[in-house]
Design a protein around this motif. Structure first.
Motif, PDB file in Angstrom:
ATOM      1  N   SER A 138      78.804  29.935 -29.435  1.00  0.00           N
ATOM      2  CA  SER A 138      78.743  29.033 -28.280  1.00  0.00           C
ATOM      3  C   SER A 138      78.335  27.631 -28.707  1.00  0.00           C
ATOM      4  CB  SER A 138      77.754  29.572 -27.240  1.00  0.00           C
ATOM      5  OG  SER A 138      78.155  30.831 -26.752  1.00  0.00           O
ATOM      6  N   TYR A 139      77.384  27.549 -29.615  1.00  0.00           N
ATOM      7  CA  TYR A 139      76.942  26.243 -30.117  1.00  0.00           C
ATOM      8  C   TYR A 139      78.076  25.517 -30.827  1.00  0.00           C
ATOM      9  CZ  TYR A 139      74.490  22.918 -33.122  1.00  0.00           C
ATOM     10  OH  TYR A 139      74.091  21.785 -33.788  1.00  0.00           O
ATOM     11  N   TYR A 177      82.472  21.394 -31.123  1.00  0.00           N
ATOM     12  CA  TYR A 177      83.910  21.098 -31.188  1.00  0.00           C
ATOM     13  C   TYR A 177      84.366  20.344 -29.947  1.00  0.00           C
ATOM     14  CZ  TYR A 177      88.887  22.009 -30.513  1.00  0.00           C
ATOM     15  OH  TYR A 177      90.223  21.866 -30.244  1.00  0.00           O
ATOM     16  N   LEU A 178      83.891  20.766 -28.791  1.00  0.00           N
ATOM     17  CA  LEU A 178      84.291  20.109 -27.552  1.00  0.00           C
ATOM     18  C   LEU A 178      83.801  18.658 -27.516  1.00  0.00           C
ATOM     19  CD1 LEU A 178      85.839  21.060 -25.020  1.00  0.00           C
ATOM     20  CD2 LEU A 178      83.637  21.404 -23.911  1.00  0.00           C
ATOM     21  N   GLY A 179      82.634  18.405 -28.100  1.00  0.00           N
ATOM     22  CA  GLY A 179      82.092  17.056 -28.088  1.00  0.00           C
ATOM     23  C   GLY A 179      82.864  16.079 -28.955  1.00  0.00           C
ATOM     24  N   VAL A 180      83.423  16.558 -30.068  1.00  0.00           N
ATOM     25  CA  VAL A 180      84.135  15.666 -30.987  1.00  0.00           C
ATOM     26  C   VAL A 180      85.643  15.679 -30.751  1.00  0.00           C
ATOM     27  CG1 VAL A 180      82.355  15.920 -32.741  1.00  0.00           C
ATOM     28  CG2 VAL A 180      84.315  17.461 -32.763  1.00  0.00           C
ATOM     29  N   ILE A 240      89.175  22.154 -20.180  1.00  0.00           N
ATOM     30  CA  ILE A 240      89.320  23.032 -21.340  1.00  0.00           C
ATOM     31  C   ILE A 240      88.172  24.032 -21.405  1.00  0.00           C
ATOM     32  CG2 ILE A 240      89.272  23.096 -23.860  1.00  0.00           C
ATOM     33  CD1 ILE A 240      91.934  22.209 -22.762  1.00  0.00           C
ATOM     34  N   ASN A 241      86.978  23.571 -21.131  1.00  0.00           N
ATOM     35  CA  ASN A 241      85.824  24.470 -21.164  1.00  0.00           C
ATOM     36  C   ASN A 241      85.943  25.564 -20.112  1.00  0.00           C
ATOM     37  OD1 ASN A 241      82.999  25.008 -22.183  1.00  0.00           O
ATOM     38  ND2 ASN A 241      82.555  24.690 -20.005  1.00  0.00           N
ATOM     39  N   GLN A 242      86.398  25.201 -18.935  1.00  0.00           N
ATOM     40  CA  GLN A 242      86.514  26.185 -17.864  1.00  0.00           C
ATOM     41  C   GLN A 242      87.652  27.170 -18.102  1.00  0.00           C
ATOM     42  OE1 GLN A 242      83.330  25.766 -16.226  1.00  0.00           O
ATOM     43  NE2 GLN A 242      84.684  26.750 -14.751  1.00  0.00           N
ATOM     44  N   ILE A 243      88.750  26.691 -18.628  1.00  0.00           N
ATOM     45  CA  ILE A 243      89.923  27.553 -18.794  1.00  0.00           C
ATOM     46  C   ILE A 243      89.810  28.440 -20.035  1.00  0.00           C
ATOM     47  CG2 ILE A 243      92.414  27.526 -19.241  1.00  0.00           C
ATOM     48  CD1 ILE A 243      92.658  25.119 -17.477  1.00  0.00           C
ATOM     49  N   VAL A 244      89.226  27.907 -21.105  1.00  0.00           N
ATOM     50  CA  VAL A 244      89.186  28.635 -22.373  1.00  0.00           C
ATOM     51  C   VAL A 244      87.862  29.386 -22.550  1.00  0.00           C
ATOM     52  CG1 VAL A 244      89.305  28.432 -24.888  1.00  0.00           C
ATOM     53  CG2 VAL A 244      90.778  26.997 -23.441  1.00  0.00           C
ATOM     54  N   PHE A 245      86.763  28.648 -22.497  1.00  0.00           N
ATOM     55  CA  PHE A 245      85.472  29.243 -22.856  1.00  0.00           C
ATOM     56  C   PHE A 245      84.957  30.209 -21.788  1.00  0.00           C
ATOM     57  CE2 PHE A 245      80.808  29.162 -22.721  1.00  0.00           C
ATOM     58  CZ  PHE A 245      80.516  29.628 -24.002  1.00  0.00           C
ATOM     59  N   THR A 246      85.020  29.806 -20.520  1.00  0.00           N
ATOM     60  CA  THR A 246      84.398  30.601 -19.458  1.00  0.00           C
ATOM     61  C   THR A 246      84.952  32.020 -19.352  1.00  0.00           C
ATOM     62  OG1 THR A 246      83.847  28.611 -18.209  1.00  0.00           O
ATOM     63  CG2 THR A 246      83.894  30.690 -16.994  1.00  0.00           C
ATOM     64  N   ILE A 293      86.522  33.807 -21.597  1.00  0.00           N
ATOM     65  CA  ILE A 293      86.219  34.553 -22.828  1.00  0.00           C
ATOM     66  C   ILE A 293      84.742  34.964 -22.857  1.00  0.00           C
ATOM     67  CG2 ILE A 293      86.053  34.375 -25.333  1.00  0.00           C
ATOM     68  CD1 ILE A 293      88.507  32.602 -25.298  1.00  0.00           C
ATOM     69  N   PHE A 294      83.864  34.023 -22.527  1.00  0.00           N
ATOM     70  CA  PHE A 294      82.442  34.338 -22.552  1.00  0.00           C
ATOM     71  C   PHE A 294      82.089  35.392 -21.503  1.00  0.00           C
ATOM     72  CE2 PHE A 294      78.255  33.722 -20.660  1.00  0.00           C
ATOM     73  CZ  PHE A 294      77.449  33.949 -21.761  1.00  0.00           C
ATOM     74  N   ASN A 295      82.600  35.251 -20.293  1.00  0.00           N
ATOM     75  CA  ASN A 295      82.285  36.217 -19.241  1.00  0.00           C
ATOM     76  C   ASN A 295      82.798  37.614 -19.588  1.00  0.00           C
ATOM     77  OD1 ASN A 295      81.213  34.034 -17.952  1.00  0.00           O
ATOM     78  ND2 ASN A 295      82.558  34.099 -16.179  1.00  0.00           N
ATOM     79  N   SER A 296      83.980  37.673 -20.203  1.00  0.00           N
ATOM     80  CA  SER A 296      84.508  38.975 -20.625  1.00  0.00           C
ATOM     81  C   SER A 296      83.614  39.583 -21.699  1.00  0.00           C
ATOM     82  CB  SER A 296      85.934  38.815 -21.161  1.00  0.00           C
ATOM     83  OG  SER A 296      86.801  38.322 -20.155  1.00  0.00           O
ATOM     84  N   TYR A 297      83.166  38.757 -22.621  1.00  0.00           N
ATOM     85  CA  TYR A 297      82.251  39.246 -23.657  1.00  0.00           C
ATOM     86  C   TYR A 297      80.946  39.732 -23.036  1.00  0.00           C
ATOM     87  CZ  TYR A 297      78.335  38.666 -26.878  1.00  0.00           C
ATOM     88  OH  TYR A 297      77.177  38.846 -27.588  1.00  0.00           O
ATOM     89  N   PHE A 298      80.388  38.958 -22.121  1.00  0.00           N
ATOM     90  CA  PHE A 298      79.089  39.298 -21.537  1.00  0.00           C
ATOM     91  C   PHE A 298      79.146  40.639 -20.806  1.00  0.00           C
ATOM     92  CE2 PHE A 298      76.116  39.303 -17.988  1.00  0.00           C
ATOM     93  CZ  PHE A 298      74.920  38.997 -18.618  1.00  0.00           C
TER      94      PHE A 298
END
Length: 252
Positions: A130-131, A136-139, A156-162, A164-169
């Protein structure tokens, strides 16, 4: 008479030579004084130019104007710069621990330490990925238009990360509880869609605010404060799905 005239002429020449030497010394001294004055004047001018005026002094960030709390923020920033992975790992453990405590308190159930252990484990595993994602998102996605850059990062954060993270959690919650892959997949289908929709109510604003106003070394800490509430919600949602999955076989 001639001797007297010769002596008088020699004395006159000596006085003239002494006068020229004295004039040259005075002129040299004046030039040196003028040069020193100019140098001092230029230095003074430069100093005046570099003296910050009230309307040019930038205000200190909020976290540096909180008195004793500023010491904590500064210590965190130093740790983040020196050992970012260790700092991020420890921060994630605290976030998930507090989030689970809040979720169990909301449910008014007897405290279950194994739920807390599961949440801490899940948080520790995903802390570094996550870090790295937010680094990566910042640069990345930096365009001439600040609005376009910020909007792209949020989307991008909402479509890609969210998702994936919720499925993992939720998947890890099910697996660590002793369920199989089929049950974990059912848990994901039951919880991820609603959590994804609800994430749009919170995280776009948090992400936009973070990339606009928060310095990079404090973004993880800022997101952590918000994530405590969000992890409480995810833990509560997972608990509701767990109860429903256990109630279905008994009703059948």
């Amino acid at each position: 008479m001639g001797v007297i005239t010769f002596q008088a002429g020699r004395i006159a020449l000596q006085r003239a030579a002494h006068g020229k030497h004295l004039l040259a010394s005075v002129t040299k001294a004046r030039q040196k004084s003028t040069t020193t004055s100019n140098r001092n004047g230029n230095a003074t001018t430069d100093e005046v130019k570099t003296i910050p005026m009230p309307n040019t002094v930038s205000a200190l960030p909020l976290w540096q104007r909180l008195g004793p709390l500023s010491l904590g923020f500064n210590a965190y920033a130093r740790a983040q710069r020196k050992k970012p992975y260790i700092t991020q790992f420890g921060t994630s453990l605290v976030i998930y621990f507090c989030g689970d405590l809040a979720a169990q308190n909301i449910g008014h159930e007897e405290y279950n330490i194994w739920r807390t252990v599961r949440n801490i484990t899940i948080g520790g595993i995903c802390s570094i990925p996550s870090y790295r994602w937010f680094i990566y998102l910042g640069v990345s996605f930096n365009y001439p238009s600040k609005s376009l850059s910020l909007g792209t990062k949020v989307v991008i954060n909402q479509i890609v990360f969210t998702p994936i993270f919720n499925s993992y959690f939720f998947g890890m919650q099910s697996l660590l509880s002793g369920d199989g892959l089929t049950s974990a997949w059912e848990r994901i289908k039951q919880t991820v869609p609603i959590s994804f929709i609800n994430s749009w109510k919170l995280w776009p604003a948090v992400t936009a605010f973070s990339f606009t106003y928060i310095q990079p070394q404090y973004r993880a800490l800022f997101a952590g404060f918000v994530a405590i509430g969000w992890q409480s919600y995810l833990s509560w949602l997972n608990r509701q799905a767990e109860k429903q999955s256990r109630a279905i076989p008994s009703n059948a």
